[in-house]
Design an enzyme around this catalytic site. Structure first.
Site, PDB file in Angstrom:
ATOM      1  N   ARG A  40       0.642  -1.604   0.337  1.00 24.31           N
ATOM      2  CA  ARG A  40      -0.246  -0.135  -0.089  1.00 24.31           C
ATOM      3  C   ARG A  40       0.413   0.889   0.398  1.00 24.31           C
ATOM      4  NH1 ARG A  40      -4.934  -1.880  -1.651  1.00 24.31           N
ATOM      5  NH2 ARG A  40      -6.272  -2.437   0.163  1.00 24.31           N
ATOM      6  N   ARG A  81      16.043  -6.214   8.729  1.00 21.87           N
ATOM      7  CA  ARG A  81      16.501  -6.605   9.343  1.00 21.87           C
ATOM      8  C   ARG A  81      17.570  -7.826   8.128  1.00 21.87           C
ATOM      9  NH1 ARG A  81      12.322  -9.603  13.395  1.00 21.87           N
ATOM     10  NH2 ARG A  81      10.902  -9.986  10.824  1.00 21.87           N
ATOM     11  N   TYR A 101      16.891  -1.458  11.463  1.00 30.17           N
ATOM     12  CA  TYR A 101      16.358  -0.156  11.739  1.00 30.17           C
ATOM     13  C   TYR A 101      17.774   1.058  12.164  1.00 30.17           C
ATOM     14  CZ  TYR A 101      13.020  -3.912  11.081  1.00 30.17           C
ATOM     15  OH  TYR A 101      12.065  -4.500  10.728  1.00 30.17           O
ATOM     16  N   LYS A 116      -1.157   2.014  12.273  1.00 34.04           N
ATOM     17  CA  LYS A 116      -1.968   2.171  13.623  1.00 34.04           C
ATOM     18  C   LYS A 116      -1.183   0.814  14.693  1.00 34.04           C
ATOM     19  CE  LYS A 116      -4.596  -0.240  12.178  1.00 34.04           C
ATOM     20  NZ  LYS A 116      -4.270  -2.166  12.024  1.00 34.04           N
TER      21      LYS A 116
END
Ligand SMILES: NC(=O)c1ccc[n+]([C@@H]2O[C@H](COP(=O)([O-])OP(=O)(O)OC[C@H]3O[C@@H](n4cnc5c(N)ncnc54)[C@H](OP(=O)(O)O)[C@@H]3O)[C@@H](O)[C@H]2O)c1
Length: 329
Positions: A25, A44, A64, A103
């Protein structure tokens, strides 16, 4: 402030993790969003980072923490398992990066409040990536309501249910922020806030956790606006037939939005209205809630602050917490 947009330069975005939602998306939408430019994708695994950048551009980064050290990244998108959001949002803010986090922003209202405060103090934008409210179909429904099309809004119901996830999915694990309340429940709760406002109480709630399951797989909550007794029923689950809709019921009619949460940018949304002796169906032009959410985030960074969105994000988290508390009482 690390990013200022007086020149109109695009926001330079880094991505933490090659998540499904990112690949399916959000990264495709970055390409459709002039205000945002992809700088780097971290994973990772070096192979996954390389595969993602081969598809979407940017530089592959392993780890990250390494991405957060990149000076040409103004903002990061965090689509990690929900239970890891808080830790990485905090790290990103500590590195002076603006954050667009999937979210739910975190798994508790207390963590959400704390991180919003950290962002505010650092003059950084922190935004929870509920994208569906950006779709024009909801603004259309608001106009119908404002025009009195269904009279006074008395009650609404909203459902977000999905079929079972594969065995290894993070949604089955408590420590990764799994469970249907956190994953799906936030959508119908958000719809209730969208149309009834933030003055809502939880009148009752149920969470279903089958024996042997770490997490809740389904639930339902009854929300109430004490001022006038307007109610909302929120239904959610990840052990179901797919449904993603809402119905508003007023004193003189009803409105149905059958594809409320994840329409593609090509989907022509349908809104159905019923009144005494009258039924009407509106088909709206396609709209791109994914690109609009990215552009809105970039605009907040350019303006310098999330402003009113922070209160909404905190209210959302508080209501979801309250649903859990009520169900476990
Ligand atoms: N707004 C929306 O429409 C929407 C839709 C779906 C999901 N979401 C939210 O987006 C987030 C991600 O969901 P998703 O379905 O895309 O997740 P996913 O496909 O499982 O991806 C999560 C990514 O996180 C990284 N990761 C780091 N530690 C992990 C661990 N211990 N276990 C699993 N993955 C780990 C992995 O990336 P690397 O291996 O590359 O590091 C993995 O690809 C969730 O918060 C979810 O609620 C939002």
């Amino acid at each position: 402030m690390p990013y200022s947009d007086n020149s109109g330069a695009p926001l330079r975005l880094g991505v933490l993790g090659c998540a499904d939602v990112a690949l399916r998306r959000v990264l495709p939408a970055v390409r459709r969003t002039e205000a945002v430019r992809l700088t780097a994708i971290a994973s990772r695994s070096p192979e996954r980072a390389a595969a993602a950048t081969a598809r979407f551009g940017g530089r592959p980064v392993t780890g990250y923490a390494e991405l957060l050290r990149q000076p040409d990244v103004d903002a990061v998108y965090v689509p990690l398992p929900s239970g890891l959001h808080a830790r990485w949002i905090w790290q990103a803010l500590s590195h002076g990066k603006h954050v667009l986090a999937e979210k739910p922003l975190t798994t508790s209202a207390a963590e959400t409040r704390e991180l919003l405060e950290v962002a505010r103090r650092g003059d950084l934008v922190l935004r929870e990536n509920y994208m569906f409210p950006q779709h024009a179909q909801h603004a259309f429904v608001r106009t119908l309501l404002a025009d009195g099309t269904i009279g006074e809004l008395r009650t609404l119901s909203s459902t977000f249910t999905v079929p079972p996830r594969p065995a290894g999915d993070f949604r089955h694990r408590t420590e990764l922020g799994g469970g249907s309340l956190l994953d799906n429940g936030g959508y119908p709760v958000h719809v209730a806030r969208l149309f009834l406002g933030d003055d809502l109480e939880v009148a009752g709630a149920v969470l279903r956790r089958p024996q042997g399951c770490e997490v809740d797989v389904a639930g339902s909550a009854l929300l109430c606006r004490p001022a006038d007794g307007a109610t909302a029923q929120a239904v959610f689950g990840m052990d179901h037939f797919y449904r993603a809709d809402y119905h508003l019921l007023g004193s003189a009619g009803s409105i149905e939005v059958p594809h409320a949460f994840a329409p593609t940018e090509h989907h022509a949304a349908v809104v159905r209205v019923r009144r005494h002796g009258h039924a009407e169906e509106f088909t709206l032009p396609p709209d791109d809630q994914y690109a609009k959410s990215l552009a809105r985030f970039a605009a907040a960074v350019a303006r310098g602050g999330s402003g009113a969105d922070d209160a909404g994000t905190a209210a959302q988290a508080a209501l979801v917490d309250e649903v859990r508390r009520c169900a476990l009482r």
